[in-house]
Design a protein around this motif. Structure first.
Motif, PDB file in Angstrom:
ATOM      1  N   GLY A 182       0.894  -0.971   0.024  1.00  0.00           N
ATOM      2  CA  GLY A 182      -0.169  -0.242  -0.066  1.00  0.00           C
ATOM      3  C   GLY A 182       0.947   1.318   0.061  1.00  0.00           C
ATOM      4  O   GLY A 182       1.834   1.109   0.090  1.00  0.00           O
ATOM      5  N   ARG A 183       0.249   2.329  -0.137  1.00  0.00           N
ATOM      6  CA  ARG A 183       1.023   3.738  -0.018  1.00  0.00           C
ATOM      7  C   ARG A 183      -0.030   4.759   0.581  1.00  0.00           C
ATOM      8  O   ARG A 183      -1.309   4.448   0.479  1.00  0.00           O
ATOM      9  CB  ARG A 183       1.477   3.908  -1.394  1.00  0.00           C
ATOM     10  CG  ARG A 183       0.294   4.226  -2.394  1.00  0.00           C
ATOM     11  CD  ARG A 183       0.730   4.907  -3.813  1.00  0.00           C
ATOM     12  NE  ARG A 183       1.481   3.867  -4.511  1.00  0.00           N
ATOM     13  CZ  ARG A 183       2.336   4.113  -5.701  1.00  0.00           C
ATOM     14  NH1 ARG A 183       2.152   5.158  -6.198  1.00  0.00           N
ATOM     15  NH2 ARG A 183       2.982   2.950  -6.447  1.00  0.00           N
ATOM     16  N   PHE A 184       0.546   5.793   1.037  1.00  0.00           N
ATOM     17  CA  PHE A 184      -0.391   7.011   1.267  1.00  0.00           C
ATOM     18  C   PHE A 184       0.256   8.236   1.276  1.00  0.00           C
ATOM     19  O   PHE A 184       1.407   8.292   1.143  1.00  0.00           O
ATOM     20  CB  PHE A 184      -0.484   6.680   2.752  1.00  0.00           C
ATOM     21  CG  PHE A 184       0.256   6.751   3.744  1.00  0.00           C
ATOM     22  CD1 PHE A 184       1.164   7.738   4.451  1.00  0.00           C
ATOM     23  CD2 PHE A 184       1.101   5.713   4.231  1.00  0.00           C
ATOM     24  CE1 PHE A 184       1.919   7.946   5.676  1.00  0.00           C
ATOM     25  CE2 PHE A 184       2.209   5.696   5.251  1.00  0.00           C
ATOM     26  CZ  PHE A 184       2.818   6.673   5.725  1.00  0.00           C
ATOM     27  N   GLY A 185      -0.459   9.250   1.260  1.00  0.00           N
ATOM     28  CA  GLY A 185      -0.026  10.579   0.694  1.00  0.00           C
ATOM     29  C   GLY A 185       0.447  11.266   2.010  1.00  0.00           C
ATOM     30  O   GLY A 185      -0.027  11.187   3.207  1.00  0.00           O
ATOM     31  N   THR A 186       1.420  12.175   1.986  1.00  0.00           N
ATOM     32  CA  THR A 186       2.080  12.959   3.170  1.00  0.00           C
ATOM     33  C   THR A 186       2.019  14.570   2.816  1.00  0.00           C
ATOM     34  O   THR A 186       1.559  15.003   2.033  1.00  0.00           O
ATOM     35  CB  THR A 186       3.476  12.317   3.626  1.00  0.00           C
ATOM     36  OG1 THR A 186       4.325  12.820   2.483  1.00  0.00           O
ATOM     37  CG2 THR A 186       3.410  10.745   3.675  1.00  0.00           C
ATOM     38  N   TYR A 203       3.724   6.624  11.587  1.00  0.00           N
ATOM     39  CA  TYR A 203       3.799   7.994  11.697  1.00  0.00           C
ATOM     40  C   TYR A 203       4.700   8.655  10.815  1.00  0.00           C
ATOM     41  O   TYR A 203       5.914   8.163  10.806  1.00  0.00           O
ATOM     42  CB  TYR A 203       4.525   8.639  13.014  1.00  0.00           C
ATOM     43  CG  TYR A 203       3.548   8.216  14.354  1.00  0.00           C
ATOM     44  CD1 TYR A 203       2.755   9.289  14.999  1.00  0.00           C
ATOM     45  CD2 TYR A 203       3.265   6.855  14.836  1.00  0.00           C
ATOM     46  CE1 TYR A 203       1.837   8.832  15.913  1.00  0.00           C
ATOM     47  CE2 TYR A 203       2.567   6.581  15.789  1.00  0.00           C
ATOM     48  CZ  TYR A 203       1.711   7.706  16.306  1.00  0.00           C
ATOM     49  OH  TYR A 203       0.882   7.367  17.555  1.00  0.00           O
ATOM     50  N   ASN A 204       4.615   9.485   9.914  1.00  0.00           N
ATOM     51  CA  ASN A 204       5.295  10.083   8.835  1.00  0.00           C
ATOM     52  C   ASN A 204       5.640  11.581   9.197  1.00  0.00           C
ATOM     53  O   ASN A 204       4.592  12.382   9.361  1.00  0.00           O
ATOM     54  CB  ASN A 204       4.918   9.937   7.536  1.00  0.00           C
ATOM     55  CG  ASN A 204       5.808  10.511   6.583  1.00  0.00           C
ATOM     56  OD1 ASN A 204       5.606  11.788   6.056  1.00  0.00           O
ATOM     57  ND2 ASN A 204       6.997   9.883   6.349  1.00  0.00           N
ATOM     58  N   MET A 205       6.921  11.739   9.089  1.00  0.00           N
ATOM     59  CA  MET A 205       7.274  13.504   9.321  1.00  0.00           C
ATOM     60  C   MET A 205       7.758  14.049   8.165  1.00  0.00           C
ATOM     61  O   MET A 205       8.521  13.608   7.253  1.00  0.00           O
ATOM     62  CB  MET A 205       8.489  13.479  10.352  1.00  0.00           C
ATOM     63  CG  MET A 205       8.026  13.237  12.017  1.00  0.00           C
ATOM     64  SD  MET A 205       7.569  11.629  12.240  1.00  0.00           S
ATOM     65  CE  MET A 205       7.523  11.454  13.976  1.00  0.00           C
ATOM     66  N   ALA A 206       6.937  14.898   7.751  1.00  0.00           N
ATOM     67  CA  ALA A 206       7.164  15.791   6.271  1.00  0.00           C
ATOM     68  C   ALA A 206       7.867  16.903   6.687  1.00  0.00           C
ATOM     69  O   ALA A 206       7.635  17.777   7.227  1.00  0.00           O
ATOM     70  CB  ALA A 206       5.932  15.924   5.513  1.00  0.00           C
ATOM     71  N   ILE A 207       9.056  17.052   6.119  1.00  0.00           N
ATOM     72  CA  ILE A 207      10.043  18.414   6.550  1.00  0.00           C
ATOM     73  C   ILE A 207       9.909  19.476   5.765  1.00  0.00           C
ATOM     74  O   ILE A 207      10.602  20.512   5.847  1.00  0.00           O
ATOM     75  CB  ILE A 207      11.422  17.587   6.980  1.00  0.00           C
ATOM     76  CG1 ILE A 207      12.110  17.275   5.384  1.00  0.00           C
ATOM     77  CG2 ILE A 207      11.514  16.916   7.792  1.00  0.00           C
ATOM     78  CD1 ILE A 207      13.659  16.761   5.533  1.00  0.00           C
ATOM     79  N   GLY A 208       9.458  19.457   4.308  1.00  0.00           N
ATOM     80  CA  GLY A 208       9.151  20.509   3.522  1.00  0.00           C
ATOM     81  C   GLY A 208      10.603  20.751   2.720  1.00  0.00           C
ATOM     82  O   GLY A 208      11.223  19.641   2.859  1.00  0.00           O
ATOM     83  N   ASP A 209      10.659  21.633   1.909  1.00  0.00           N
ATOM     84  CA  ASP A 209      11.820  21.770   1.173  1.00  0.00           C
ATOM     85  C   ASP A 209      13.086  22.507   2.128  1.00  0.00           C
ATOM     86  O   ASP A 209      13.034  23.547   2.710  1.00  0.00           O
ATOM     87  CB  ASP A 209      11.461  23.219   0.125  1.00  0.00           C
ATOM     88  CG  ASP A 209      10.390  22.754  -0.861  1.00  0.00           C
ATOM     89  OD1 ASP A 209      10.691  21.535  -1.300  1.00  0.00           O
ATOM     90  OD2 ASP A 209       9.478  23.583  -1.007  1.00  0.00           O
ATOM     91  N   ILE A 228       3.032  15.941  10.781  1.00  0.00           N
ATOM     92  CA  ILE A 228       3.136  14.504  11.133  1.00  0.00           C
ATOM     93  C   ILE A 228       1.829  14.120  10.560  1.00  0.00           C
ATOM     94  O   ILE A 228       0.544  14.408  10.767  1.00  0.00           O
ATOM     95  CB  ILE A 228       3.282  14.349  12.467  1.00  0.00           C
ATOM     96  CG1 ILE A 228       4.502  14.918  13.073  1.00  0.00           C
ATOM     97  CG2 ILE A 228       3.538  12.633  12.947  1.00  0.00           C
ATOM     98  CD1 ILE A 228       4.839  14.850  14.550  1.00  0.00           C
ATOM     99  N   THR A 229       1.846  13.051   9.595  1.00  0.00           N
ATOM    100  CA  THR A 229       0.593  12.209   9.196  1.00  0.00           C
ATOM    101  C   THR A 229       0.772  10.802   9.732  1.00  0.00           C
ATOM    102  O   THR A 229       1.573  10.227   9.818  1.00  0.00           O
ATOM    103  CB  THR A 229       0.930  12.103   7.749  1.00  0.00           C
ATOM    104  OG1 THR A 229       0.760  13.398   6.969  1.00  0.00           O
ATOM    105  CG2 THR A 229      -0.386  11.404   7.059  1.00  0.00           C
ATOM    106  N   VAL A 230      -0.612  10.614  10.414  1.00  0.00           N
ATOM    107  CA  VAL A 230      -0.606   9.312  11.311  1.00  0.00           C
ATOM    108  C   VAL A 230      -1.527   8.222  10.378  1.00  0.00           C
ATOM    109  O   VAL A 230      -2.844   9.048  10.147  1.00  0.00           O
ATOM    110  CB  VAL A 230      -1.154   9.333  12.524  1.00  0.00           C
ATOM    111  CG1 VAL A 230      -1.199   8.188  13.539  1.00  0.00           C
ATOM    112  CG2 VAL A 230      -0.253  10.327  13.278  1.00  0.00           C
TER     113      VAL A 230
END
Length: 418
Positions: A182-186, A203-209, A228-230
């Motif tokens: 599977g996959r998911f968006g962040t 838990y995914n942490m998106a750090i931006g540019d 943080i996307t859970v």
């Protein structure tokens, strides 16, 4: 959402991504479904060299062997050179996040049977499984977009989550077959991934540019969607989003970035300790109360410039781990050239252990030491949690970054030695 602490078991394929592991000794027990005895080790990814050193997980941390993680380099480069768009992406990675070097290994975890290691390779935008006996590739999974990044392994060792940083996607793969489950968006530029101990959430942490020069606080809005996307680890549906911006603003910290970098849970996962871009320190976040409860500012190195554009990939400090009993934190002060152990109850730091651009912090197999990668001097250094003092440094390859606990078969020697 239940929040539970993960613990290390000899039968699990690899150590936890960021959470605390329970003390263990070098493994001689067999993994479920395997008759081979296993040995616990540390894998050290040498990002610019395209190798992973395998060292002892305790004691003197001596080198056991080395793995070539880009045995197909010629083939991959031929593909890249034949595709103008991929070539532009490849060169962009080299000249931005790679600091003029190719990023050939970011993260790695061993399989439950200790016979393979799964590696994310940013410059090749893929994940591969490498047979530890032969050095050959078992399978390859090209991620969406143009760059792969941090990974996490599930508590049962069967699934691996990998960030595809340019497509704002996390792929979850079967660790043995490489099949996408599977996959998911962040948010923008997904980075760190953490599984909950029960395996129910990611838990995914998106750090931006982090590669732009718009680093001044008033230009923070240009960095993108950082959160943080859970998600549910079975359905891959979003459960919640944690945005640190309002929490930082509530403390009057409007000039602080909300890009969550490395993070670690407390033993019961009620607290999250995390670093953010540009900051020499970390925060404590209460998961139930949904607020930042404490801030720890760590010392600056007088020789380190405060010019934000001089920080590598926006990270002044990058790397945090916790002792298995939850009493001590270990922090890699990347741009300030030190690592230090911090008492979790009082937030008092111990001695500042000199380290050259330490880029990661993990826990030794016996739980007694924090192990940091010194990317500036090509070595890993163990620091005693009890005293906060350096135990030993061991030379490794070019630009070590991620260090992960894992396992190999008890009689393993590197393919080059065969």
């Amino acid at each position: 959402m239940p929040v539970v602490r993960r613990r290390h078991l000899c039968s699990v394929a690899a150590a936890l991504a960021l959470t605390v592991t329970a003390p263990t000794t070098a493994a001689t027990a067999a993994s479920p479904g395997s008759s081979a005895a296993l040995r616990e080790v540390l894998f050290v990814g040498n990002n610019w060299e395209g190798t992973a050193d395998v060292i002892r997980s305790t004691g003197d941390f001596a080198k056991i062997g080395r793995i070539d993680v880009v045995p197909d380099k010629a083939e991959r480069m031929a593909e890249i050179n034949a595709d103008p768009i991929r070539w532009i992406a490849f060169m962009t990675i080299r000249n931005s996040v790679g600091e003029g070097h190719d990023q050939l290994v970011d993260d790695m975890y061993s399989t439950p049977d200790g016979k393979s290691v799964v590696v994310s390779r940013p410059s090749f935008a893929d994940v591969v499984s490498i047979d530890l006996a032969s050095g050959r590739i078992n399978w390859r999974f090209p991620v969406s977009g143009y760059r792969s990044d941090h990974m996490a392994v599930s508590p049962d060792g069967k699934r691996v989550a990998v960030s595809a940083s340019t497509s704002n996607t996390v792929h979850v793969l079967d660790i043995v077959s490489g099949r996408e489950l599977g996959r998911f968006g962040t948010g923008d530029k997904p980075h760190e991934n953490i599984f909950s101990q029960d395996g129910k959430y990611i838990y995914n942490m998106a750090i931006g540019d982090v590669n732009t020069q718009t680093d001044a606080p008033w230009l923070d809005w240009t960095k993108g969607d950082r959160r943080i996307t859970v998600v549910d680890a079975t359905t891959f549906k979003q459960v919640k989003v944690i945005d640190m911006r309002p929490h930082l603003d509530a403390l009057g910290l409007k000039d602080h970035s909300d890009a969550v970098r490395p993070a670690v849970f407390s033993p019961d996962e009620s607290k999250l300790y995390f670093q953010v871009s540009f900051f020499n320190g970390f925060f404590e976040y209460d998961m139930a109360a949904e607020k930042i409860t404490r801030t720890k500012t760590l010392p600056k190195n007088a020789a380190t410039s405060d010019d934000r554009t001089s920080f590598v990939n926006d990270s002044r400090h990058h790397g945090i781990s916790m002792s298995p009993d939850g009493r001590k934190l270990c922090v890699a002060g990347t741009m300030d050239d030190y690592a230090t152990v911090v008492d979790r109850a009082t937030l008092q730091q111990g001695p500042l252990v000199t380290a050259s651009k330490p880029y990661w912090a993990t826990v030794s197999g016996d739980g007694r030491s924090c192990v940091v990668s010194e990317s500036g001097t090509d070595q890993v250094t163990a620091i005693d949690f009890a005293t906060g003092k350096k135990v030993v440094s061991v030379p490794v390859g070019d630009h070590p970054q991620r260090v992960r606990l894992g396992q190999v078969t008890a009689d393993w020697t590197s393919p080059s030695a065969r």
